[in-house]
Every structure is written in C-alpha cells, then in structure tokens.
Enzyme design. Structure first.
Site: not given
Length: 284
Positions: A43, A115, A185, A191
C-alpha cells in the site's frame, strides 16, 4: 473553489476537470478469505492519480499540473495509480503534486505507480500482465507497475506485512484476481494495515498542562459523521507550539472503536495535505 493549505484556505491551484473519476475503492481486510485468489502488493502512501488517456486527474477530479515530459508518450488508455515519492515522502509528494506551476526538479522524484487499467475489460489476473506489458512498451523510468505477488495463507500474509512495515511501508493491498474493474467499494480490493487511520477536522486548540503548559495539550476534532473527541497523543513539541489551524483536516491512527463509537487509542499522525485533491472525506 477553495482548497486547504497549511495555515489557511486559498484559491485553488487547479480546476475540477469533471466529476470525480469512477474509481475502485478498498475495504478493510478480515481473515477468512481464500488468499490464493488474491494478488498482494504494498500500500503506497502517496497521492492517487487517474490518467484519463489524455489528462492526469486526482481522485477528486482535480487536474494535476504535472510537467509536460511526465505524461508525454503515455498510452491513450485510462490508468489508475499512485503518484509516489517513496516511503516516508508523503508530505513532499503532496507539496509537489499540489503546485499550480510544476517544480521540474521535484517531479523528477515522483513516480506514477500503476496498479490498474479501468477500461481493460478483463479480470485483474489479465490486467496484471497487461500493466507489465504497457510499462515495458512505454519505457519510462517514472511509469512503473506496482509489484504484485501471491501468498498462500494468512500466516504468510502477516509475515509479509511485518516485512513491509519494517522497510517503512504503510501496509498491504489485496486484489481478487477474478475481479473486473467496477467503481465503488467492494471486497474485490482489500487493505491491510496494523493500525486503522481516518480523518478529522480541527475545531479548537485545548491548552496544555504540566510540561505542555503554554502550548497545546490536545486538538478538539470532529469526524465527517459528527463525532467529537480530543487528539493529543502524537503531537510533537513543535506542533504543540504551532498546531494545525482550526479548519485543518488531520489524519489520526486508532485501534478500533469503543462502545460510544469513538476511536480507541487515537494518535495524531499528520496534516492531511491532500484533502483538497480528494475532496472532503466521507463518513465511515
């Protein structure tokens, strides 16, 4: 339009090019998922950037004034990534990205860490290979694909997390290999961090006592959903003498919520200098 700068509010350096781009957003990781289905990456603590195919935007839809050479030769396809100056360089990265007139030397320290490819149409398994091929074809040192790897189980994931943190990394991202790119989402992106973090607005400076007499003892802050609490732990001596101004958004770390809904062991982390780029935080 006005954007936050340390010390107050000032006219925006850029204009909202359009509505915020429809991006995929992460949820928090919880043990129990089938980890071999996911790709894992570090991350990165930078500023999210979205390349439309012709323009570089922030997560909030703000046009980013990068030098012309930075995006010259980029493919005419949407790219999702992180403008990143390296571990521990968040403040410097934000300062560089926010400038209305780009600082060429500062941008030489920034990389666009790719990404995802929002318009690819295939699952993430295929997009990983496509990103590597795109970066190789473009041939620019500042356009890189975020390294992706597999882990077999939660124990291996926790080992990787510790290794990443030891190197100064913030945490890990997990992306389900079979997932298509869909805005919003979902559990397709997760994460994982040792500590949770969130944003709050500074409402007041509370006076210090004892060794902090004459300075700020704590910040009175409010979350986007209206919860108020004091944030004192984590402030340096310099920040107690010159605290973040009222109206500033700050980031704090915490370890879950107590029964009243307030964060447990909340610790001040930093001023959230990229808030203007991302728009106001949503209630959690």
């Amino acid at each position: 339009m006005w954007l936050f700068q340390l010390g107050g509010w000032s006219p925006a350096w850029g204009q909202t090019a359009s509505a915020p781009p429809p991006l995929m957003l992460a949820r928090g990781y919880a043990p129990g998922i089938h980890l071999p289905d996911y790709w894992v990456s570090e991350k990165l603590d930078g500023v999210r950037g979205h390349w439309t195919g012709s323009q570089l935007l922030s997560r909030g839809g703000i046009a980013i004034a990068a030098p012309a050479w930075f995006t010259a030769g980029w493919p005419a396809v949407p790219m999702d990534g992180e403008l990143w100056g390296g571990r521990g360089q968040f403040a410097a990265t934000v300062s560089t990205v926010r400038r209305e007139v780009p600082d060429d030397a500062a941008w030489r320290q920034i990389r666009f860490m790719l990404f995802d490819l929002p318009a690819h149409g295939g699952p993430f398994d295929e997009r990983v290979a496509a990103m590597l091929a795109l970066v190789e074809t473009t041939g620019q040192a500042w356009l890189q694909a975020v390294p992706q790897r597999r882990v077999p189980n939660d124990k291996a994931l926790q080992v990787l997390l510790k290794q990443t943190e030891k190197l100064g990394g913030e945490g890990l991202m997990l992306h389900r290999g079979a997932a298509l790119y869909q805005a919003g989402r979902s559990n397709d992106i997760l994460k994982l961090k040792r500590h949770e973090d969130a944003e709050a607005e500074v409402l007041a400076h509370l006076p210090g006592r004892g060794k902090h007499t004459g300075g700020v003892g704590a910040l009175q802050v409010q979350t986007p959903d209206g919860r108020r609490f004091r944030l004192g732990s984590g402030l340096s001596d310099a920040e107690r003498r010159e605290p973040p101004p009222v109206g500033t958004w700050v980031t704090y770390r915490y370890r879950g919520l107590n029964q009243s809904g307030l964060p447990r062991f909340a610790t001040y982390l930093r001023v959230r200098g990229d808030m203007g780029l991302n728009g106001p935080p949503a209630p959690r």
